[in-house]
Design an enzyme around this catalytic site. Structure first.
Site, mmCIF file in Angstrom:
data_model
loop_
_atom_site.group_PDB
_atom_site.id
_atom_site.type_symbol
_atom_site.label_atom_id
_atom_site.label_comp_id
_atom_site.label_asym_id
_atom_site.label_seq_id
_atom_site.Cartn_x
_atom_site.Cartn_y
_atom_site.Cartn_z
ATOM 1 N N MET A 20 2.681 -15.176 -1.139
ATOM 2 C CA MET A 20 3.461 -16.313 -0.574
ATOM 3 C C MET A 20 2.820 -17.425 0.130
ATOM 4 O O MET A 20 3.001 -18.022 1.114
ATOM 5 C CB MET A 20 4.399 -15.270 0.731
ATOM 6 C CG MET A 20 5.398 -14.552 0.202
ATOM 7 S SD MET A 20 6.753 -14.320 1.216
ATOM 8 C CE MET A 20 6.012 -13.651 2.853
ATOM 9 N N HIS B 120 -6.341 -12.140 -0.782
ATOM 10 C CA HIS B 120 -5.564 -12.665 -1.864
ATOM 11 C C HIS B 120 -6.407 -12.806 -3.081
ATOM 12 O O HIS B 120 -6.357 -12.422 -4.212
ATOM 13 C CB HIS B 120 -4.845 -13.829 -1.550
ATOM 14 C CG HIS B 120 -3.759 -13.795 -0.696
ATOM 15 N ND1 HIS B 120 -3.564 -14.138 0.463
ATOM 16 C CD2 HIS B 120 -2.466 -13.178 -0.860
ATOM 17 C CE1 HIS B 120 -2.579 -14.197 1.227
ATOM 18 N NE2 HIS B 120 -1.739 -13.516 0.253
ATOM 19 N N GLY C 162 -1.985 -5.818 -3.008
ATOM 20 C CA GLY C 162 -3.020 -5.256 -1.912
ATOM 21 C C GLY C 162 -2.363 -3.784 -1.352
ATOM 22 O O GLY C 162 -1.167 -3.794 -0.941
ATOM 23 N N GLU C 163 -3.215 -2.952 -1.274
ATOM 24 C CA GLU C 163 -2.671 -1.648 -0.673
ATOM 25 C C GLU C 163 -2.389 -1.921 0.826
ATOM 26 O O GLU C 163 -1.687 -0.984 1.493
ATOM 27 C CB GLU C 163 -3.898 -0.780 -0.600
ATOM 28 C CG GLU C 163 -3.919 0.106 -2.022
ATOM 29 C CD GLU C 163 -5.091 1.001 -2.088
ATOM 30 O OE1 GLU C 163 -6.080 0.844 -1.351
ATOM 31 O OE2 GLU C 163 -5.158 1.835 -3.117
ATOM 32 N N LYS C 164 -2.977 -2.907 1.546
ATOM 33 C CA LYS C 164 -2.351 -3.309 2.794
ATOM 34 C C LYS C 164 -1.090 -3.387 3.015
ATOM 35 O O LYS C 164 -0.448 -2.788 4.071
ATOM 36 C CB LYS C 164 -2.812 -4.660 3.263
ATOM 37 C CG LYS C 164 -2.466 -5.154 4.683
ATOM 38 C CD LYS C 164 -2.920 -6.519 4.986
ATOM 39 C CE LYS C 164 -1.986 -7.624 4.136
ATOM 40 N NZ LYS C 164 -0.594 -7.941 4.596
ATOM 41 N N ASP C 165 -0.016 -3.666 2.057
ATOM 42 C CA ASP C 165 1.235 -3.553 1.950
ATOM 43 C C ASP C 165 1.791 -2.484 1.199
ATOM 44 O O ASP C 165 2.018 -2.391 0.192
ATOM 45 C CB ASP C 165 1.950 -4.882 1.585
ATOM 46 C CG ASP C 165 1.553 -6.039 2.313
ATOM 47 O OD1 ASP C 165 1.492 -6.022 3.578
ATOM 48 O OD2 ASP C 165 1.155 -7.251 1.654
ATOM 49 N N GLN D 264 5.292 -1.610 0.206
ATOM 50 C CA GLN D 264 5.476 -2.354 -0.871
ATOM 51 C C GLN D 264 5.210 -2.331 -2.178
ATOM 52 O O GLN D 264 5.816 -2.330 -3.186
ATOM 53 C CB GLN D 264 4.996 -4.007 -0.372
ATOM 54 C CG GLN D 264 5.354 -4.934 -1.325
ATOM 55 C CD GLN D 264 4.822 -6.278 -1.015
ATOM 56 O OE1 GLN D 264 5.761 -6.979 -0.428
ATOM 57 N NE2 GLN D 264 3.558 -6.884 -1.137
ATOM 58 N N SER E 43 -4.687 -10.955 6.758
ATOM 59 C CA SER E 43 -3.295 -11.212 6.542
ATOM 60 C C SER E 43 -2.968 -12.431 6.991
ATOM 61 O O SER E 43 -3.695 -13.214 7.686
ATOM 62 C CB SER E 43 -2.281 -10.325 7.658
ATOM 63 O OG SER E 43 -0.959 -10.506 7.560
ATOM 64 N N SER E 44 -2.163 -13.192 6.209
ATOM 65 C CA SER E 44 -1.853 -14.466 6.401
ATOM 66 C C SER E 44 -1.192 -14.687 7.818
ATOM 67 O O SER E 44 -1.418 -15.774 8.192
ATOM 68 C CB SER E 44 -0.497 -14.901 5.220
ATOM 69 O OG SER E 44 -1.000 -14.766 4.008
HETATM 70 O O1 PAF Z 1 3.177 -9.572 -0.213
HETATM 71 C C1 PAF Z 1 3.899 -10.580 -0.298
HETATM 72 O O2 PAF Z 1 3.067 -11.558 -0.286
HETATM 73 C C2 PAF Z 1 5.182 -10.663 -0.608
HETATM 74 O O3 PAF Z 1 6.250 -9.607 -0.292
HETATM 75 C C3 PAF Z 1 5.375 -10.929 -2.304
HETATM 76 C C4 PAF Z 1 5.024 -9.682 -2.992
HETATM 77 C C5 PAF Z 1 4.601 -12.012 -2.754
HETATM 78 C C6 PAF Z 1 6.856 -10.839 -2.630
HETATM 79 O O4 PAF Z 1 7.473 -12.126 -2.081
#
Ligand code: PAF
Length: 230
Positions: A38, A45, A155-158, A161, A193-194
């Site tokens: 994002m 990233h 990323g494993e951070k999320d 997800q 993290s952003s």
């Molecule tokens: O982790 C992110 O930045 C977002 O959730 C993703 C995977 C790009 C989906 O919008």
């Protein structure tokens, strides 16, 4: 500085342009990796881009602040956006293609289909952010289908997800490998993290650094058989 830029990085904003380029790569027998983001990029990233570049012939990075995964409009409005700097970082890292669709390109008028993420999406973050993982699963599914990538890097951070995305790709028979990469951390252990750039007032950034330290201590206690942290 400019000498280190990769002049070949192209930027496209439409599915049609993305598909045309990927079709050409595939006709040449090249493998394609996707790093969905994002934007507001940081070294976490870039570590995903580097991992993709190590194993794939061509690497696409998508930047799309996905409105459907925000349950709070104020959070969406204040999400950091650093487009020019992002593009510069990606070019320098050796990215081949930046895909930055508009909201209308991703969700054209009349758009009405949404993935319902169950199972691993329930609980943890899913319990506190209604609809969040439905929005993530929907946009990631679209990115997978739009890019036709062979592998995607997260990323494993999320952590939750990653598992939601893997489940979605398996359940919907999308032929893509979901690769989980280690979390990148600041010197004090805080995960990159952003959103960290929004930690500012009253020592917020310093206090955030306490979190990984506390988790590390707790993990050490549990491993040593002291679940109560005594
Ligand atoms: O982790 C992110 O930045 C977002 O959730 C993703 C995977 C790009 C989906 O919008």
């Amino acid at each position: 500085m400019l000498k280190t830029l990769t002049p070949e990085m192209r930027t496209v904003h439409t599915v049609e342009a993305l598909r045309r380029i990927v079709r050409g790569w595939k006709q040449d027998g090249l493998t394609v990796g996707l790093v969905p983001t994002m934007g507001a990029l940081h070294d976490g990233h870039l570590s995903l881009v580097r991992a993709a570049l190590r194993t794939m012939d061509r690497v696409i990075v998508s930047i799309f602040v996905n409105p459907t995964q925000f349950d709070n409009p104020a959070d969406l409005g204040s999400y950091p956006r650093t487009g020019d700097e992002d593009a510069r970082m990606l070019a320098e890292a050796g990215t081949h293609l930046l895909y930055a669709p508009t909201v209308d390109e991703m969700y054209p008028p009349g758009f009405a289909t949404r993935i319902s993420a169950g199972g691993v999406a329930e609980g943890l973050c899913g319990a506190h952010r209604p609809g969040h993982f439905d929005g993530v699963a929907t946009v990631v599914c679209k990115l997978f289908l739009q890019s036709q990538a062979d592998a995607a890097f997260f990323g494993e951070k999320d952590f939750q997800q990653v598992h939601v995305v893997r489940r979605m790709a398996t359940d919907l028979d999308i032929p893509i490998r979901v690769v989980a990469c280690p979390t990148r951390r600041e010197a004090d252990g805080l995960a990159m993290s952003s959103r960290n750039r929004r930690l500012a007032g009253a020592g917020e950034r310093d206090r955030a650094g306490v979190l990984p330290a506390a988790l590390t201590d707790a993990a050490r206690d549990i491993a040593a058989g002291r679940p109560g942290g005594a």
